[in-house]
Every structure is written in structure tokens, then in C-alpha cells.
Design an enzyme around this catalytic site. Sequence first.
Site, short mmCIF file in Angstrom:
data_model
loop_
_atom_site.label_atom_id
_atom_site.label_comp_id
_atom_site.label_asym_id
_atom_site.label_seq_id
_atom_site.Cartn_x
_atom_site.Cartn_y
_atom_site.Cartn_z
N GLY A 218 -7.41 4.21 3.43
CA GLY A 218 -7.49 3.04 2.54
C GLY A 218 -8.67 3.05 1.60
N ASP B 69 0.88 -1.16 0.00
CA ASP B 69 0.00 0.00 0.00
C ASP B 69 0.93 1.22 0.00
OD1 ASP B 69 -2.33 1.63 0.49
OD2 ASP B 69 -1.60 1.81 2.56
N ASP C 200 -0.05 5.11 0.81
CA ASP C 200 -0.27 6.09 1.88
C ASP C 200 -0.27 5.39 3.24
OD1 ASP C 200 -0.84 8.45 0.19
OD2 ASP C 200 -2.62 7.35 -0.41
N ARG D 251 -11.68 8.08 -2.79
CA ARG D 251 -12.05 9.49 -2.59
C ARG D 251 -13.56 9.66 -2.44
NH1 ARG D 251 -9.90 12.68 -7.40
NH2 ARG D 251 -8.10 11.43 -6.84
#
Length: 214
Positions: free
Chosen positions: A46, A9, A11, A49
Amino acid sequence: MFYKGIIFDLDGVICFTDKYHYEAWKETADEIDVYFDEVINNRLRGISRMASLEIILERSQKEYTKEEKEKIAYEKNERYKKLLHQMSPEDLSAEVKDTLDTLRQRGCKLAIGSSSRNTKLILERLGLKGYFDAVSDGTNITRSKPDPEVFLKAAEFLGYAPSDCLVVEDALAGIDAAVAGGFDSAGVGEAATHGKVTYPLKTFSDLLKIERDS
Ligand code: BG6
Ligand code: MG
């Protein structure tokens, strides 16, 4: 046999964009007069948006049309992208870079599996453009975590089965996605507390200590 592929992942694992997401959502929420704080921000980890916006709008009195929601999400992203320009290769920690390099030297293929549609911009800002063997992100999926699509695509791009890959995550939704896709997982931060994480890690470089049970 250790994992052939490792899917990271972005971020919260490779870099820390949480503060920028928070700042951009906070300004956007203030503008439409909706309450937003760090606790709500934690729930956005996770997830996509638009799914994030739906969570923020739980506090709104007003009903928004699809077009209005798209405009709000667009404005948030413009703010977020502006903040991302503050990032530089100095935001990539030596611990993360050394661990990635060591895993690669050990023969692992490395991929990104991120919900973010800004993945390529972030990798560029960190000086990691072209570093990963495969990048699967918000631009090549239709369903966001906890759906496993982003990780399944990453494994496919690497050319390996999920059982040959390890997913590294910081979000609970990311571990749910790994489990749903048939991947073993390593969790940092909140993800280390997930009941189904294969390897809870104290710190990123603990990846180098993992011995796979086979
Ligand atoms: C994830 C973040 O990596 O990307 C989420 O943890 C974010 O908080 C998601 O909502 C989507 O990001 P972007 O950059 O496409 O708005
Ligand atoms: Mg994350």
C-alpha cells in the site's frame, strides 16, 4: 441508499502483484547487499515505491544520497515492469470480474485508488483498460497512503463526496487512509483485521452482501 461510488485499491484487491514486487525488490536488495525477506515485503503493502525503499534501507549499513536512492528505485521498477509482462487477462479472477460487473449493474460507479505508478500498465495487462469510471493512482498524488489523497482524488474524479463512496482495501495503510478521508471501508486479507474497517470481508464477492446502515 447503497454507495454511489466504490473505490478499489489495485494490488492485492483486483489482482495479485505481491510476488512480482517481492521478486523485483529481492533482486535489487541482493545487488546492494541488503537483507530482504517476505516479512519485510509485507510492510511495503500500500505504500509508495520510495517509502518502500526507505523501509528496505533500514537494514543497510550505508547512507545513500537522494540520487542513489532514485537510481535503486528506478532499477527495481524496471525489473518489476518486466515481470508484469507475465500478466494477462487470465490473472483477473472470475470472482473479481463478476463482482465488479454486478456492482456496476446495480448502478454503482467504479474507480481505482492505488498508490502504484504502474496502475495503467497493470489494468492494460488484465484487460481492464477503460473499464473503470475513474482512475486515481500514484501519478496524480503527492502523498501516499496512509494519507487519503489518492481516495479523495478518486471521489472527486467520480464527482461524489467521500460519504457516498466505499473504499475496498487489502492493506492496513489503506484502511488508515480511508478513515482519514472520511470514507467507509471494506477490507480483504490483512485489512479485514483493522480495528476501524467498516466491513471486514472473507472474500471479494462478499461486497455484494453489504447492506449499508443509514
Ligand atoms: C501499491 C503496492 O499498490 O503500490 C505497494 O501495494 C507499492 O507495495 C506501491 O510499493 C507503489 O507501486 P509502484 O508500482 O508505483 O512501484
Ligand atoms: Mg493493496
